[in-house]
Design a protein around this motif. Sequence first.
Motif, PDB file in Angstrom:
ATOM      1  N   GLU A 274      11.162  11.047   6.571  1.00  0.00           N
ATOM      2  CA  GLU A 274      11.474  12.331   7.205  1.00  0.00           C
ATOM      3  C   GLU A 274      12.287  13.199   6.253  1.00  0.00           C
ATOM      4  O   GLU A 274      13.145  12.685   5.538  1.00  0.00           O
ATOM      5  N   GLY A 276      14.841  15.017   6.636  1.00  0.00           N
ATOM      6  CA  GLY A 276      16.288  14.932   6.806  1.00  0.00           C
ATOM      7  C   GLY A 276      16.916  13.710   6.149  1.00  0.00           C
ATOM      8  O   GLY A 276      18.108  13.663   5.907  1.00  0.00           O
ATOM      9  N   LEU A 277      16.089  12.704   5.866  1.00  0.00           N
ATOM     10  CA  LEU A 277      16.634  11.455   5.338  1.00  0.00           C
ATOM     11  C   LEU A 277      16.530  11.357   3.822  1.00  0.00           C
ATOM     12  O   LEU A 277      16.919  10.360   3.225  1.00  0.00           O
ATOM     13  N   SER A 280      19.159  10.160   1.017  1.00  0.00           N
ATOM     14  CA  SER A 280      19.615   8.794   0.775  1.00  0.00           C
ATOM     15  C   SER A 280      18.614   8.019  -0.073  1.00  0.00           C
ATOM     16  O   SER A 280      18.761   6.828  -0.271  1.00  0.00           O
ATOM     17  N   LEU A 437      18.435  19.782  -1.525  1.00  0.00           N
ATOM     18  CA  LEU A 437      18.857  18.800  -0.521  1.00  0.00           C
ATOM     19  C   LEU A 437      19.202  19.491   0.794  1.00  0.00           C
ATOM     20  O   LEU A 437      18.774  19.081   1.868  1.00  0.00           O
ATOM     21  N   GLU A 438      19.958  20.585   0.681  1.00  0.00           N
ATOM     22  CA  GLU A 438      20.344  21.292   1.908  1.00  0.00           C
ATOM     23  C   GLU A 438      19.137  21.950   2.572  1.00  0.00           C
ATOM     24  O   GLU A 438      19.061  22.033   3.790  1.00  0.00           O
ATOM     25  N   ALA A 441      17.272  19.273   4.381  1.00  0.00           N
ATOM     26  CA  ALA A 441      17.990  18.866   5.595  1.00  0.00           C
ATOM     27  C   ALA A 441      17.967  19.970   6.646  1.00  0.00           C
ATOM     28  O   ALA A 441      18.436  19.783   7.763  1.00  0.00           O
ATOM     29  N   SER A 443      19.589  22.854   6.487  1.00  0.00           N
ATOM     30  CA  SER A 443      20.832  23.632   6.630  1.00  0.00           C
ATOM     31  C   SER A 443      20.720  25.035   6.042  1.00  0.00           C
ATOM     32  O   SER A 443      21.450  25.923   6.446  1.00  0.00           O
TER      33      SER A 443
ATOM     34  N   LEU B 128      23.687   7.604  10.962  1.00  0.00           N
ATOM     35  CA  LEU B 128      23.105   8.946  10.917  1.00  0.00           C
ATOM     36  C   LEU B 128      21.573   8.907  10.859  1.00  0.00           C
ATOM     37  O   LEU B 128      20.910   9.847  11.277  1.00  0.00           O
ATOM     38  N   TYR B 129      21.022   7.801  10.329  1.00  0.00           N
ATOM     39  CA  TYR B 129      19.564   7.640  10.260  1.00  0.00           C
ATOM     40  C   TYR B 129      18.915   7.864  11.609  1.00  0.00           C
ATOM     41  O   TYR B 129      17.873   8.491  11.712  1.00  0.00           O
ATOM     42  N   GLY B 132      18.186  11.256  12.265  1.00  0.00           N
ATOM     43  CA  GLY B 132      17.331  11.927  11.290  1.00  0.00           C
ATOM     44  C   GLY B 132      18.090  12.726  10.254  1.00  0.00           C
ATOM     45  O   GLY B 132      17.619  13.756   9.784  1.00  0.00           O
ATOM     46  N   THR B 133      19.264  12.266   9.875  1.00  0.00           N
ATOM     47  CA  THR B 133      20.002  12.992   8.858  1.00  0.00           C
ATOM     48  C   THR B 133      20.790  11.993   8.002  1.00  0.00           C
ATOM     49  O   THR B 133      20.767  10.792   8.265  1.00  0.00           O
ATOM     50  N   THR B 134      21.448  12.489   6.977  1.00  0.00           N
ATOM     51  CA  THR B 134      22.223  11.599   6.119  1.00  0.00           C
ATOM     52  C   THR B 134      23.601  12.182   5.852  1.00  0.00           C
ATOM     53  O   THR B 134      23.868  13.339   6.143  1.00  0.00           O
ATOM     54  N   ALA B 137      23.836  15.442   3.949  1.00  0.00           N
ATOM     55  CA  ALA B 137      23.116  16.610   4.439  1.00  0.00           C
ATOM     56  C   ALA B 137      24.075  17.705   4.894  1.00  0.00           C
ATOM     57  O   ALA B 137      23.771  18.878   4.833  1.00  0.00           O
TER      58      ALA B 137
END
Lengths: 468, 280
Positions: A274, A276-277, A280, A437-438, A441, A443, B128-129, B132-134, B137
Amino acid sequence: MKKKVISALLSVAMVATLLMGCGSQEAAPVEEAATEEAAPAEEVAPAEEAAAGEGQVYYLNFKPEVDEVWQSLAAKYTEETGVPVKVVTAASGTYEQTLKSEIANANAPTLFQINGPVGYQNWKDYCLDLKDTDLYSWLLDSSLAITGEDGGIYGIPYVVEGYGIIYNNAIMDKYFAMDGAVVASTDEIINYDTLKAVVEDMQSKAADLGIEGVFASTSLTPGEDWRWQTHLANLPVYYEYKDKKISDTDALEFTYSDNYKNIFDLYINNSCTEPGLLGSKSVDDSMAEFALGKAAMVQNGNWGWGQISGVEGNTVAETDVKFMPIYTGAAGEENQGLCTGTENFFCINSQASEADQKASIAFVEWIFSSDAGKAAVTNELGFIAPFSTFEDDEKPKDPLAQEVLRYMADSSKTSVAWNFTSFPSQQFKDDFGQALLEYAAGSIAWDDVKAVVVERWAAEKAATAQAE
Amino acid sequence: MQKTLKKYFVIFTVPTLFAFCLAFIVPFAMGLYLSFCKFTTVTDATFIGLKNYFRAFEEPDFINATLFTVKFAVIAILSINVLSFLMALLLTRKIKGTNLFRTVFFMPNLIGGIILGYIWQSMINAILYDYGTTLVANAKFGYLGLIVLMNWQMIGYMMIIYIAGLQNVPTDLIEAAHIDGATSWQTLIKVKIPMVMPSISICLFLTLSNCFKLFDQNLALTAGAPSKKTAMMALDIYNTFYGRSGFEGVGQAKAVMFFLVVATIALTQLRFTRSKEVEQ
């Protein structure tokens, strides 16, 4: 009382001799000493003495993954010629830091590497003119070398690399055999629109294809984002430079920002992870996803073969690993090839002693001309060396290097130059990566990313100019 | 005795003094000088005056990092000290297993900052996974993550200092207060806290300086992501010095300013809390 003073003095003297003993091993030849400690030092002494006349080599290696190869090459060279070669490898991502502190030492690296014109600006006080070396004369395309303002040659590339979209042909064939496949073969994917149609169709049939997503994770962890803020970013910059007929600029307009967005969106929206992930995920993660058959495509260069073949339980056959150019929807991209170039240039430390400089040049020339050296370069390092000393049968055999050579030989395709060597600084790349990255995500909007690129480019170009 | 001390003074202090000079005084003096220089390697520098100090403020990074550090430090110092004091109060009561709890609470302090950062990074990311975020983020996650991490690491250490302080409060004072009819709240505020003021000074000083110069945990947890929004001063200095060519002097200038700021704040705090201490 007196006794105590004597014993104290004696212990001080003992400590002092110990300390002095340690110091002298490096500084002066060890005098004949009967102590046990001096014995090992004596054994080393002949080699060091020989070195004093012929100079010695200290190479600061850039790539941790090939450290062993360099160590064994160094040992072999010392065995053959008696010239001591020391190879030190900087930890991943810390080359500039290590070089900065090492070169300030008395025993500074005699041989190091820079990443292109920007690196040369930073290290020009330490780069020796290599115009008269054999190594330079062997260079197939002398325009690849780094030329200083005075016309001297200060950096010589030692490897040519290429990157694009690596795909797993087995999965592609499985898709082409399905009903309703958009195209019938990868040869038909020659522009962004076709690529997009194929990718999106494949994503919708991911379960049937046995994959989790078309693209492997777009790794956006800080420090793991160079595939996007450097390699992928090269394409819009390449087209902008081409339009303006320039090779560097103080103010990038990012005219091809939409093209970048095209391909970036395609990557993050049709992936096994996804969006958003992505913050990592590392490069290793995404190469492993590809190797395990969880994804059909991944953007990387020919150096990535080791990461694919080295994954335990990998399901990708060597013959199925192929390259495809990165299409972004730019005009005329039907003839676009892979992005080929180099970011690795050898430099000789101009502030080292003359004997050391000569020894270092001889070492490098030995690597790229002797049979043992060439074999290690081709088979163990897997380098496509840009030198005339390499015969056709001395090119690397791994599938990705073969693909790079195939694209380079194909005259209907134009290779994309590595214009990212003109990117203002690491700081610019990092800022860009963070903006991506943002964006991934959710943002910030794409316009913000575009603004970051334009602003940071101008600011960093100005800052680096000021720093000189 | 005094005479012997004098005689051996040189032998015992010179080695330490030498090491202190080599590892502290010399680098510090060099650093101060280098902040006025343009250089790539520290042995090869040219003097350029105050230019580095002006350049440090040309970009918002340093100011942002300072603000973030202050924001972090205020909350972290308060929460660490309040929580560790409460913990100390709890563990000085006569309940079973106090020794075990003291050990357990102290243990996080034995783990290095880098490792802690990575451990918390994976723990926070694991949670946070599901959403759906880290961690990287959003700057809020990094901020809260750092505070939680620092609390977890430092509460145990501060707790030990507070326990030592609380155990040193004379029982006759507490008894006297009790006989005079003081409630336990009054005993705490009027007797215990004034008596443990030396511990409070020490703890405040330790947390304050540790929070300001925090580096490892910051680097491992978020490395300043996203977009340097969670970079603290030490990390910003490191990034300026090592991450950017031509900015070595600027990084050095930032480091000197950083030293001045931290030294001023820490000394003011010490002077303030010292003035609140009472003689036993």
